[in-house]
Design a protein around this motif. Structure first.
Motif, mmCIF file in Angstrom:
data_model
loop_
_atom_site.group_PDB
_atom_site.id
_atom_site.type_symbol
_atom_site.label_atom_id
_atom_site.label_comp_id
_atom_site.label_asym_id
_atom_site.label_seq_id
_atom_site.Cartn_x
_atom_site.Cartn_y
_atom_site.Cartn_z
ATOM 1 N N GLY A 180 0.959 -1.135 -0.029
ATOM 2 C CA GLY A 180 -0.007 0.087 0.019
ATOM 3 C C GLY A 180 0.794 1.409 0.007
ATOM 4 O O GLY A 180 0.491 2.162 -0.597
ATOM 5 N N ALA A 187 0.669 3.958 -2.869
ATOM 6 C CA ALA A 187 0.168 5.248 -2.460
ATOM 7 C C ALA A 187 1.302 6.081 -2.938
ATOM 8 O O ALA A 187 1.095 7.342 -3.464
ATOM 9 C CB ALA A 187 -0.095 5.205 -1.075
ATOM 10 N N ALA A 198 -0.706 5.980 3.479
ATOM 11 C CA ALA A 198 -0.929 4.491 3.691
ATOM 12 C C ALA A 198 -0.296 4.126 5.086
ATOM 13 O O ALA A 198 -0.890 3.123 5.475
ATOM 14 C CB ALA A 198 -0.130 4.062 2.406
ATOM 15 N N THR A 240 -7.123 10.025 0.967
ATOM 16 C CA THR A 240 -7.659 8.960 0.377
ATOM 17 C C THR A 240 -6.713 7.810 0.439
ATOM 18 O O THR A 240 -7.212 6.584 0.933
ATOM 19 C CB THR A 240 -7.533 9.425 -1.317
ATOM 20 N N ALA A 241 -5.525 7.696 0.671
ATOM 21 C CA ALA A 241 -4.787 6.770 0.890
ATOM 22 C C ALA A 241 -4.831 6.172 2.283
ATOM 23 O O ALA A 241 -5.058 5.020 2.535
ATOM 24 C CB ALA A 241 -3.204 7.243 0.755
ATOM 25 N N VAL A 260 -7.774 6.314 4.077
ATOM 26 C CA VAL A 260 -8.920 5.392 4.042
ATOM 27 C C VAL A 260 -9.124 4.163 3.236
ATOM 28 O O VAL A 260 -9.351 3.424 3.934
ATOM 29 C CB VAL A 260 -10.230 6.510 3.480
ATOM 30 N N LEU A 261 -8.256 4.234 2.244
ATOM 31 C CA LEU A 261 -8.137 3.124 1.363
ATOM 32 C C LEU A 261 -7.420 1.684 2.146
ATOM 33 O O LEU A 261 -7.693 0.829 2.152
ATOM 34 C CB LEU A 261 -7.664 3.157 -0.024
ATOM 35 N N VAL A 262 -6.102 2.366 2.567
ATOM 36 C CA VAL A 262 -5.401 1.246 3.296
ATOM 37 C C VAL A 262 -5.888 0.766 4.552
ATOM 38 O O VAL A 262 -5.738 -0.153 5.099
ATOM 39 C CB VAL A 262 -3.788 1.791 3.447
ATOM 40 N N VAL A 310 -9.304 0.722 5.180
ATOM 41 C CA VAL A 310 -10.366 -0.327 5.142
ATOM 42 C C VAL A 310 -9.680 -1.617 4.632
ATOM 43 O O VAL A 310 -10.083 -2.542 5.136
ATOM 44 C CB VAL A 310 -11.260 0.415 3.900
ATOM 45 N N LEU A 311 -8.843 -1.487 3.705
ATOM 46 C CA LEU A 311 -7.916 -2.899 3.344
ATOM 47 C C LEU A 311 -7.397 -3.427 4.385
ATOM 48 O O LEU A 311 -7.405 -4.901 4.517
ATOM 49 C CB LEU A 311 -7.012 -2.441 2.177
#
Length: 157
Positions: free
Chosen positions: A36, A40, A52, A112-113, A115-117, A119-120
């Motif tokens: 990630g 990112a 990330a 954005t990085a 939140v995405l990381v 959740v992942l």
């Protein structure tokens, strides 16, 4: 005269599946943090890298604390273990909200990085922990019913 002895194989510890869950969860989190962070960084530069890493720390730490709490309270009575786990869950919620509130006004990371990381990391660490629990062999023992004198009951009554 020959002496015959029998030493049964020891049964695995009842916390073996919990230890495997933590081990696989940590490995999954490390892989996600590395991959990630690289992605990112390539997409958003240094702020993406920071986002990330923060996402992996917040999301992965949140889930791993639960697994560690269950592991450390496995030998306590059920009521005590439940109280400890409820207390740690409340503490984790307060800590996560506080960390996110502190990070909100800051701009050194990519949101954005983060939140995405985050959740992942929740999905990957939970999946890795599930894999660890399901992949561990645990003994299943059904106790033999006994009569009042302590000897096994017979079925020919």
């Amino acid at each position: 005269m020959a002496t015959v002895t029998f030493t049964p194989a020891s049964a695995p510890d009842h916390t073996a599946s919990l230890r495997a869950a933590v081990r696989y969860g940590v490995l999954g989190l490390i892989v996600l943090a590395v991959v990630g962070s690289i992605i990112a960084f390539l997409v958003a530069g240094k702020p993406g890298l920071y986002g990330a890493l923060l996402g992996a720390a917040v999301g992965g730490g949140f889930i791993l604390c639960t697994a560690l709490g269950v592991l450390f309270t496995a030998k306590l009575p059920a009521l005590t273990a439940g109280a400890v786990l409820l207390g740690t869950w409340l503490l984790k919620m307060i800590l996560a909200i506080t960390v996110l509130a502190i990070l909100k006004p800051l701009d050194f990371y990519d949101k954005t990085a983060l939140v995405l990381v985050m959740v992942l990391s929740l999905v990957i660490v939970l999946g890795a922990e599930t894999f660890g629990v399901l992949g561990t062999k645990a003994p299943y023992v059904e106790p033999v019913p006994t009569d009042d004198a302590g000897s096994p009951e017979s079925d020919d009554k």
